[in-house]
Design a protein around this motif. Sequence first.
Motif, PDB file in Angstrom:
ATOM      1  N   ARG A 222      29.802  34.275  31.160  1.00  0.00           N
ATOM      2  CA  ARG A 222      29.779  32.754  31.209  1.00  0.00           C
ATOM      3  C   ARG A 222      30.777  31.818  32.055  1.00  0.00           C
ATOM      4  N   PRO A 223      30.438  31.042  32.567  1.00  0.00           N
ATOM      5  CA  PRO A 223      31.809  30.741  33.073  1.00  0.00           C
ATOM      6  C   PRO A 223      33.106  29.702  32.475  1.00  0.00           C
ATOM      7  N   GLY A 224      32.327  29.228  31.619  1.00  0.00           N
ATOM      8  CA  GLY A 224      33.802  28.724  31.097  1.00  0.00           C
ATOM      9  C   GLY A 224      34.721  30.334  30.364  1.00  0.00           C
ATOM     10  N   ALA A 225      34.899  30.708  30.119  1.00  0.00           N
ATOM     11  CA  ALA A 225      34.970  32.473  29.039  1.00  0.00           C
ATOM     12  C   ALA A 225      36.261  32.507  29.555  1.00  0.00           C
ATOM     13  N   ASP A 226      37.130  32.446  28.309  1.00  0.00           N
ATOM     14  CA  ASP A 226      38.141  33.254  28.567  1.00  0.00           C
ATOM     15  C   ASP A 226      38.943  34.795  29.361  1.00  0.00           C
ATOM     16  N   ALA A 227      39.444  35.226  30.677  1.00  0.00           N
ATOM     17  CA  ALA A 227      39.314  36.006  31.355  1.00  0.00           C
ATOM     18  C   ALA A 227      40.935  36.056  31.524  1.00  0.00           C
TER      19      ALA A 227
END
Length: 312
Positions: A222-227
Amino acid sequence: MIRRYGLPLFAVVGLLFAISMVRRGNQPTPVMPPVAEPAKAPFQAFVAGAGIIEASTENIAVGTPVGGIVTAIHVKVDDKVAPGDVLFEIDDRDLQAQRLVAVAKVKEAEAGLARSRTLLKLAESVPDKRAISAEELSNRRAAVSIDDASLAGAKAEVERLDIELSRRKIRALVPGKIMQVKTRLGEFAPAGVTATPLMMLGNHDRLHVRVDIDENDAWRFRPGADAVAFVRGNPNLETELHFERIEPYVVPKVSLTGMSSERVDTRVLQVIYSFDEGTLPVYVGQQMDVFIEAPSAEAHQAEATPIPGKTS
């Protein structure tokens, strides 16, 4: 006597040695401790991938459009450059010699044009129009046009040589920092793409991490997920990542971690994250362990499975 008792004794010794070797070979191999403790994922469900640090402009391999001997190098490793700064120069003595001839031809053409204009002016200033024929007047006007065109051609040749001379000075096109200098004074710099770039530069104001996500896990991303990224060799060094973009073309895997269980015949989705350069003591080209929060396979399957009797 020796033959009667010696051979059976040797046989018994050999049998005992074989038994001891078999028992030693069947013992479990001790597990060697890891050189450095691996990083632990900070999320309950996640997608993991190996990340390569690169400049925000990507790593720019500097080359030369014209091959030749390197006569000057104006930068060194870790120098900051701005657009237009000269990085190095290629031998241009052949062009300088041609330019001397071209400049002389410009002066010759200017003199010829001045003479033609003078002759035309004299012809046009004659008070008695019968003193000069119409054909002669026309020829003098044509001579001015021809000499004017010759002067324009001579000037164009000088401009062409100036452009060629400028191509012998390799300049930076983007702001950045010099990361590698692989050319030396007196070396021949080949034109075009080389296996080892003559120079490498990139913008370090904000570093990027190119993360390889296995194609089998790409659907969970998911592009907006925390990393979060961890420095290899020290799991205590970590930083949060900011999502930049996805490169929506799945490519063959080239960044390897070195693990014996790693698949190399797979393809990966490359995702670009960024972080501030001063956050961690890392360098461009260094690998990092990246964890991206993602829904678990069971949760995604439960979301995708319709509930009997319920309509959307």
